[in-house]
Motif scaffolding. Structure first.
Motif: not given
Ligand code: SAH
Ligand code: DHB
Ligand code: MG
Length: 221
Positions: A88-90, A116-127, A147-152
């Protein structure tokens, strides 16, 4: 003891143990040529990541923070042919340099760069609800480490290994009164893990070509 000593030992270890092929060296050269910051992992740390990923038997790797793809190449070489690294890269410029570097290193077909914003990409990966990741490397804006750790954890499974770069920061980690947002991001991540029964973790201080820093390593229960 000084930074010069640490660098000398790194040089020695590098010369003996690390087989850095031309495409890894070229990835660093292109990062430099593109005026991007010199903040990729060192060759020794790259091999360290590579070994951890292989030891964990990782097939699916998630990386937060691509830069020029240097660590990405080390990780991509640790997964089997049917494995992958999602990174993931902004910054679009960083993503473009990384694309070129991973292609030249012959791991292009294993690497997906999400811009893009990593948090947005993580959201997408989750969805998207894909297969869980086996190994996660967190190495982007340190303020968002919690939040990155929580997403991990959310995108992982029991046994998933999580590695976080740059946690010691020349000792600033221990400074409870720090007003540095990066330091506080790292400390808040530690607070989170302190109260997180789902992971076992430790942090290791390191010295070497990149000065005095450290990494956190965790495994999900
Ligand atoms: N892992 C790389 C180094 C990454 S440097 C290596 O070792 O080779 C950190 C990267 O994170 C930079 O390229 C920066 O642009 C990116 N970054 C910073 N904030 C980000 C964000 N909010 N989302 C995604 N990437 C981000
Ligand atoms: C910085 C970021 C990194 O990921 C790193 O490995 C070293 C330095 C920085 O932002 O200064
Ligand atoms: Mg880093």
């Amino acid at each position: 003891m000084s930074e010069a000593t640490w660098a000398a030992v790194d040089e020695y270890v590098l010369s003996k143990l690390i087989r850095e092929d031309p495409s890894l060296a070229a990835a660093m050269d292109d990062r430099r040529a593109a005026d991007m910051p010199e903040i990729e992992v060192s060759p020794i740390e790259g091999m360290h990541l590579h070994l951890l990923a292989r030891m964990s038997g990782a097939k699916r790797v998630l990386e937060v923070g691509t830069l020029a793809g240097y660590s990405t190449i080390w990780l991509a070489r640790a997964v089997p042919d049917d494995g992958c690294v999602v990174t993931l890269e902004l910054d679009p410029k960083h993503a473009a340099v990384a694309r070129k570097n991973v292609d030249r290193a012959d791991v292009g077909d294993k690497v997906e760069i999400l811009e893009g914003q990593a948090l947005a990409s993580l959201e997408q990966l989750g969805a998207a609800g894909g297969e869980p990741f086996d190994f996660v490397f967190i190495d982007a804006d340190k303020e968002n480490n919690p939040p990155y750790f929580q997403w991990a954890m959310r995108l992982g499974r029991p046994g998933t290994v999580i590695v976080v770069d740059n946690v010691a920061r020349r000792g600033k980690l221990a400074d409870a009164s720090s007003d540095d947002p990066s330091v506080n991001g790292v400390r808040q991540m530690f607070d989170l893990i302190e109260n997180e029964p789902r992971v076992d973790a430790t942090a290791i201080q390191t010295v070497g070509a990149r000065g005095y820093d450290g990494f956190l390593i965790a495994i999900m229960r």
